[in-house]
Design a protein around this motif. Structure first.
Motif, PDB file in Angstrom:
ATOM      1  N   CYS A   1      40.658  -8.362  19.057  1.00 60.30           N
ATOM      2  CA  CYS A   1      39.381  -8.548  19.742  1.00 60.30           C
ATOM      3  C   CYS A   1      38.225  -8.017  18.874  1.00 60.30           C
ATOM      4  CB  CYS A   1      39.435  -7.832  21.086  1.00 60.30           C
ATOM      5  SG  CYS A   1      38.316  -8.543  22.255  1.00 60.30           S
ATOM      6  N   SER A   2      38.462  -6.923  18.139  1.00 56.54           N
ATOM      7  CA  SER A   2      37.408  -6.382  17.261  1.00 56.54           C
ATOM      8  C   SER A   2      37.039  -7.393  16.183  1.00 56.54           C
ATOM      9  CB  SER A   2      37.887  -5.107  16.555  1.00 56.54           C
ATOM     10  OG  SER A   2      38.227  -4.138  17.482  1.00 56.54           O
ATOM     11  N   ARG A   3      38.084  -8.010  15.599  1.00 60.83           N
ATOM     12  CA  ARG A   3      37.826  -9.005  14.540  1.00 60.83           C
ATOM     13  C   ARG A   3      37.047 -10.184  15.095  1.00 60.83           C
ATOM     14  NH1 ARG A   3      42.789  -7.843  12.435  1.00 60.83           N
ATOM     15  NH2 ARG A   3      43.755  -9.306  13.864  1.00 60.83           N
ATOM     16  N   CYS A   4      37.477 -10.647  16.268  1.00 63.99           N
ATOM     17  CA  CYS A   4      36.838 -11.811  16.882  1.00 63.99           C
ATOM     18  C   CYS A   4      35.393 -11.461  17.296  1.00 63.99           C
ATOM     19  CB  CYS A   4      37.682 -12.230  18.079  1.00 63.99           C
ATOM     20  SG  CYS A   4      37.207 -13.777  18.775  1.00 63.99           S
ATOM     21  N   ALA A   5      35.186 -10.219  17.783  1.00 63.80           N
ATOM     22  CA  ALA A   5      33.834  -9.791  18.194  1.00 63.80           C
ATOM     23  C   ALA A   5      32.889  -9.804  17.002  1.00 63.80           C
ATOM     24  CB  ALA A   5      33.888  -8.402  18.816  1.00 63.80           C
ATOM     25  N   SER A   6      33.421  -9.424  15.840  1.00 64.84           N
ATOM     26  CA  SER A   6      32.600  -9.400  14.641  1.00 64.84           C
ATOM     27  C   SER A   6      32.132 -10.826  14.310  1.00 64.84           C
ATOM     28  CB  SER A   6      33.423  -8.776  13.512  1.00 64.84           C
ATOM     29  OG  SER A   6      32.766  -8.875  12.310  1.00 64.84           O
ATOM     30  N   GLY A   7      33.034 -11.808  14.458  1.00 65.57           N
ATOM     31  CA  GLY A   7      32.667 -13.213  14.222  1.00 65.57           C
ATOM     32  C   GLY A   7      31.673 -13.706  15.256  1.00 65.57           C
ATOM     33  N   VAL A   8      31.946 -13.389  16.522  1.00 63.70           N
ATOM     34  CA  VAL A   8      31.080 -13.821  17.624  1.00 63.70           C
ATOM     35  C   VAL A   8      29.662 -13.272  17.454  1.00 63.70           C
ATOM     36  CG1 VAL A   8      30.684 -13.247  20.057  1.00 63.70           C
ATOM     37  CG2 VAL A   8      32.884 -14.177  19.367  1.00 63.70           C
ATOM     38  N   SER A   9      29.570 -12.010  16.981  1.00 64.47           N
ATOM     39  CA  SER A   9      28.254 -11.365  16.898  1.00 64.47           C
ATOM     40  C   SER A   9      27.392 -11.939  15.771  1.00 64.47           C
ATOM     41  CB  SER A   9      28.402  -9.845  16.731  1.00 64.47           C
ATOM     42  OG  SER A   9      28.955  -9.556  15.469  1.00 64.47           O
ATOM     43  N   ALA A  10      28.010 -12.730  14.888  1.00 62.70           N
ATOM     44  CA  ALA A  10      27.234 -13.358  13.815  1.00 62.70           C
ATOM     45  C   ALA A  10      26.645 -14.695  14.261  1.00 62.70           C
ATOM     46  CB  ALA A  10      28.116 -13.553  12.589  1.00 62.70           C
ATOM     47  N   CYS A  11      26.859 -15.060  15.528  1.00 58.66           N
ATOM     48  CA  CYS A  11      26.387 -16.365  16.020  1.00 58.66           C
ATOM     49  C   CYS A  11      25.021 -16.174  16.718  1.00 58.66           C
ATOM     50  CB  CYS A  11      27.433 -16.899  17.000  1.00 58.66           C
ATOM     51  SG  CYS A  11      26.953 -18.396  17.819  1.00 58.66           S
TER      52      CYS A  11
ATOM     53  N   ARG B   1      32.326  -7.890  22.513  1.00 58.89           N
ATOM     54  CA  ARG B   1      33.784  -7.865  22.648  1.00 58.89           C
ATOM     55  C   ARG B   1      34.237  -8.728  23.836  1.00 58.89           C
ATOM     56  NH1 ARG B   1      36.502  -3.756  19.933  1.00 58.89           N
ATOM     57  NH2 ARG B   1      35.113  -2.583  18.565  1.00 58.89           N
ATOM     58  N   LEU B   2      33.453  -8.712  24.927  1.00 60.26           N
ATOM     59  CA  LEU B   2      33.813  -9.498  26.110  1.00 60.26           C
ATOM     60  C   LEU B   2      33.696 -10.996  25.838  1.00 60.26           C
ATOM     61  CD1 LEU B   2      32.069  -7.155  28.645  1.00 60.26           C
ATOM     62  CD2 LEU B   2      34.473  -7.833  28.816  1.00 60.26           C
ATOM     63  N   VAL B   3      32.653 -11.377  25.101  1.00 59.90           N
ATOM     64  CA  VAL B   3      32.527 -12.807  24.743  1.00 59.90           C
ATOM     65  C   VAL B   3      33.733 -13.201  23.893  1.00 59.90           C
ATOM     66  CG1 VAL B   3      31.152 -14.515  23.477  1.00 59.90           C
ATOM     67  CG2 VAL B   3      30.003 -12.765  24.855  1.00 59.90           C
ATOM     68  N   ALA B   4      34.104 -12.301  22.963  1.00 60.39           N
ATOM     69  CA  ALA B   4      35.252 -12.598  22.093  1.00 60.39           C
ATOM     70  C   ALA B   4      36.537 -12.756  22.908  1.00 60.39           C
ATOM     71  CB  ALA B   4      35.417 -11.464  21.078  1.00 60.39           C
ATOM     72  N   LEU B   5      36.725 -11.844  23.872  1.00 63.04           N
ATOM     73  CA  LEU B   5      37.958 -11.909  24.672  1.00 63.04           C
ATOM     74  C   LEU B   5      37.996 -13.181  25.516  1.00 63.04           C
ATOM     75  CD1 LEU B   5      40.580 -10.528  25.480  1.00 63.04           C
ATOM     76  CD2 LEU B   5      39.323  -9.343  27.299  1.00 63.04           C
ATOM     77  N   ALA B   6      36.862 -13.505  26.130  1.00 63.62           N
ATOM     78  CA  ALA B   6      36.815 -14.728  26.943  1.00 63.62           C
ATOM     79  C   ALA B   6      37.092 -15.949  26.067  1.00 63.62           C
ATOM     80  CB  ALA B   6      35.460 -14.853  27.634  1.00 63.62           C
ATOM     81  N   ALA B   7      36.596 -15.933  24.820  1.00 64.31           N
ATOM     82  CA  ALA B   7      36.847 -17.060  23.899  1.00 64.31           C
ATOM     83  C   ALA B   7      38.334 -17.122  23.548  1.00 64.31           C
ATOM     84  CB  ALA B   7      35.998 -16.899  22.637  1.00 64.31           C
ATOM     85  N   LEU B   8      38.944 -15.962  23.348  1.00 59.23           N
ATOM     86  CA  LEU B   8      40.386 -15.937  23.037  1.00 59.23           C
ATOM     87  C   LEU B   8      41.183 -16.484  24.224  1.00 59.23           C
ATOM     88  CD1 LEU B   8      40.630 -12.447  21.260  1.00 59.23           C
ATOM     89  CD2 LEU B   8      41.129 -14.653  20.202  1.00 59.23           C
ATOM     90  N   TRP B   9      40.822 -16.071  25.439  1.00 56.35           N
ATOM     91  CA  TRP B   9      41.516 -16.550  26.649  1.00 56.35           C
ATOM     92  C   TRP B   9      41.426 -18.069  26.754  1.00 56.35           C
ATOM     93  CZ3 TRP B   9      39.565 -12.836  31.155  1.00 56.35           C
ATOM     94  CH2 TRP B   9      40.227 -11.615  31.045  1.00 56.35           C
ATOM     95  N   ARG B  10      40.217 -18.583  26.471  1.00 54.95           N
ATOM     96  CA  ARG B  10      40.009 -20.039  26.658  1.00 54.95           C
ATOM     97  C   ARG B  10      40.299 -20.834  25.402  1.00 54.95           C
ATOM     98  NH1 ARG B  10      34.198 -19.775  29.710  1.00 54.95           N
ATOM     99  NH2 ARG B  10      34.683 -17.895  30.865  1.00 54.95           N
ATOM    100  N   ARG B  11      40.781 -20.170  24.374  1.00 55.78           N
ATOM    101  CA  ARG B  11      41.100 -20.800  23.084  1.00 55.78           C
ATOM    102  C   ARG B  11      39.900 -21.549  22.503  1.00 55.78           C
ATOM    103  NH1 ARG B  11      46.354 -19.993  22.474  1.00 55.78           N
ATOM    104  NH2 ARG B  11      47.669 -19.884  24.314  1.00 55.78           N
ATOM    105  N   ILE B  12      38.750 -20.895  22.605  1.00 58.43           N
ATOM    106  CA  ILE B  12      37.537 -21.469  22.012  1.00 58.43           C
ATOM    107  C   ILE B  12      37.385 -20.886  20.609  1.00 58.43           C
ATOM    108  CG2 ILE B  12      35.000 -21.408  22.155  1.00 58.43           C
ATOM    109  CD1 ILE B  12      35.338 -21.821  25.162  1.00 58.43           C
ATOM    110  N   SER B  13      37.207 -21.761  19.617  1.00 64.23           N
ATOM    111  CA  SER B  13      37.178 -21.277  18.232  1.00 64.23           C
ATOM    112  C   SER B  13      35.812 -20.668  17.898  1.00 64.23           C
ATOM    113  CB  SER B  13      37.516 -22.432  17.281  1.00 64.23           C
ATOM    114  OG  SER B  13      36.383 -22.812  16.566  1.00 64.23           O
ATOM    115  N   LEU B  14      35.793 -19.827  16.859  1.00 62.62           N
ATOM    116  CA  LEU B  14      34.544 -19.184  16.436  1.00 62.62           C
ATOM    117  C   LEU B  14      33.553 -20.210  15.897  1.00 62.62           C
ATOM    118  CD1 LEU B  14      35.718 -15.892  14.670  1.00 62.62           C
ATOM    119  CD2 LEU B  14      34.693 -16.150  16.928  1.00 62.62           C
TER     120      LEU B  14
END
Ligand code: DC
Length: 228
Positions: A92-102, A41-54
């Motif tokens: 953030c939950s949705r983004c974390a789910s994407g991040v965790s597949a990497c 979730r933290l990686v996802a939030l940091a990516a959202l803050w920095r506008r880094i795409s999945l």
């Protein structure tokens, strides 16, 4: 040779209650506690803050490798900012789910998780604690509950926070999430063969905690019974 620091791995699907149960088990034993989902979730939030795409694997990997995070008893700080609530939002939950597949993110977080293994012991909670991160855990538990029970629990939690949600939609969302978690090609949610199953559909958190503590006492009286 020193005996390895004992680990209790508690894995299971979302809203199975493993967070509450794992924290209480850790508290009763005086052990450290790892919420591995919070890291994704933290990686996802940091990516959202920095506008880094999945789709930006290098960008996500960089974030995961250099995550500036502090866990205290009460809160989670990302770059000195209290994000305890922010990492639990739907976005953030949705983004974390994407991040965790990497895979690169999972690899970058692996050592960080293993460094949490400190005396007197660790209770680690997530999806791959027993299968990947701590394969030699002294006890592996797969905590689950029926989709209906999990949807009801989530409904209650959201209501307490003043968030309006309907039960059928929550149930549908949980089923879709389960399907994604179980069928993704990278680290799908799959219990270790030696994990003990605990269905908490008709159980209070305290009953689940007591069952796990009982299993742990048994596992500890048989040295290395669960190690590989
Ligand atoms: O447990 P949680 O809902 O806080 O997890 C957030 C996301 O991270 C969820 O999509 C599952 C994923 N996750 C994972 O892939 N591996 C873990 N060990 C923990 C969580």
């Amino acid at each position: 040779m020193d005996a390895p620091v004992p680990v209790i791995a508690i894995d299971g699907p979302s809203a199975s209650g493993k967070g509450t149960v794992a924290q209480r088990v850790a508290r009763s034993l005086g052990y450290h506690y790892l919420d591995s989902g919070a890291l994704y979730r933290l990686v996802a939030l940091a990516a959202l803050w920095r506008r880094i795409s999945l789709a930006d694997v290098k960008g996500l990997e960089g974030i995961a490798a250099s995550l500036d995070v502090v866990f205290t008893n009460e809160s989670i700080l990302l770059q000195d900012q209290d994000v305890t609530e922010e990492i639990r939002t739907e976005e953030c939950s949705r983004c974390a789910s994407g991040v965790s597949a990497c895979p690169a993110v999972r690899l970058a977080l692996l050592e960080r998780q293993r460094r949490c293994r400190r005396l007197p012991g660790l209770v680690a909670e997530g999806r791959d604690m027993g299968s990947v991160v701590f394969p030699d855990a002294r006890l592996k538990v797969f905590l689950t509950a029926s989709p209906e029970a999990r949807a009801e629990r989530r409904h209650k939690q959201l209501k307490q926070k003043g968030i309006v949600a309907t039960l059928p939609l929550l149930l549908q969302d949980l089923r879709e999430r389960d399907e994604r978690d179980e069928t993704r090609s990278v680290a799908p949610l799959k219990p270790s063969p030696e994990a003990l199953w605990l269905d908490t559909s008709a159980m209070s958190p305290e009953e689940a905690v007591q069952r796990i503590l009982g299993w742990y006492a048994d596992a500890s009286s048989k040295p290395a019974a669960n190690s590989i």
